[in-house]
Design a protein around this motif. Sequence first.
Motif, short mmCIF file in Angstrom:
data_model
loop_
_atom_site.label_atom_id
_atom_site.label_comp_id
_atom_site.label_asym_id
_atom_site.label_seq_id
_atom_site.Cartn_x
_atom_site.Cartn_y
_atom_site.Cartn_z
N ASP A 8 33.69 47.87 51.49
CA ASP A 8 33.83 46.45 51.16
C ASP A 8 33.72 45.64 52.46
OD1 ASP A 8 34.52 43.99 50.22
OD2 ASP A 8 36.65 44.46 49.96
N SER A 114 38.48 41.33 40.59
CA SER A 114 37.96 42.70 40.60
C SER A 114 38.35 43.48 39.36
CB SER A 114 38.43 43.44 41.86
OG SER A 114 39.84 43.47 41.93
N LYS A 270 45.30 48.05 39.31
CA LYS A 270 44.86 47.24 40.43
C LYS A 270 46.04 46.48 41.03
CE LYS A 270 41.00 46.28 41.30
NZ LYS A 270 40.24 46.76 42.46
N LEU A 304 39.32 49.97 45.25
CA LEU A 304 37.97 49.46 45.05
C LEU A 304 36.96 50.60 44.92
CD1 LEU A 304 37.74 46.42 47.51
CD2 LEU A 304 37.93 46.35 45.02
#
Length: 325
Positions: A8, A114, A270, A304
């Motif tokens: 990322d 996300s 998350k 992620l």
Amino acid sequence: MLRRLIPDPFLLFLVGTVLLATFAPARGGFAVVVGWLSLATIMLLFFFHGAKLAREQVIAGLTHRRLHLTILACTFVLFPIVGLIGARTLPNLMPRDLWIGILFVCALPSTVQSAIAFVSMARGNVPAAIASASASQMLGIVFTPLLMGLMVGAHGGGIGLESLAKIAAQILLPFVAGHLLRPWIGGWVARHKQLVGITDRSTILIAVYGAFSAAVIEGLWHKLSPQALALLFAVDAVLLAIGLVMTWGIGRALGFDRADRIAILFCGTKKSIVQGVPMAKVLFPGPQTGVILLPIMLFHQMQLMACAFIARRYADQTEAASDRE
């Protein structure tokens, strides 16, 4: 395949910020300026978050209460229980501040962007993800400090009323103000998503620089051995793996369909670095903040990468099933 292996880009900025704080930490008057700038951006961040939150999304999602309660329970009950078990069972595995950082990860709300993106990619229940993630962010402003007060107290520390008052003044009040002003500024915020995104990232980077500067001046890298950092990596990985396995298993055990199980998996596991870094600055003022932030910074990249891989697999499976039909 190559794109999936590229980290990322924001992680690179985080690493660069930590390196900057390591070799050029903020001192003296400059540290004061960084502190005030961090406070201003934190308040602006949560003001924008309040203005972005559409009540219609949360209200519409409440029609599927059983699903949302399951997701919120995974976020604010399952993860804290797992973290507490680890901290109480293996207290000497890592330094105390790293364990507090792990507990902090467990207490954080879900991400919004996300989590929704991964649910969409995996062909899950996107409307439910929008409602649950939005509700999680809103509830996290209250739940995260309360959970940390309970868990850190159980781990031999404590969060005082002063810290909770700062949360109310620096985070909750701007959030409420932004939400109340949404009818007048909501359109402007929606049209300037890029500016809001820059505010999110700049808030994190400024807060990380200030926190790590204080920690470096206090001897952060002399106190943390390579072994401790390796153990932190392992603990974060185990925590994420437990969360992924248990949320999918809970969704299956409770009889949810595949689309709902995907929403539970991604929204329930998350953890928001956008809310985490500013909250840590308020809850844990002082040099310890830099150490406490290490677990969420590492967990952020892990989630992620893992969720991108899982979401792509679920998407491929769905497409393959459609082709067979």
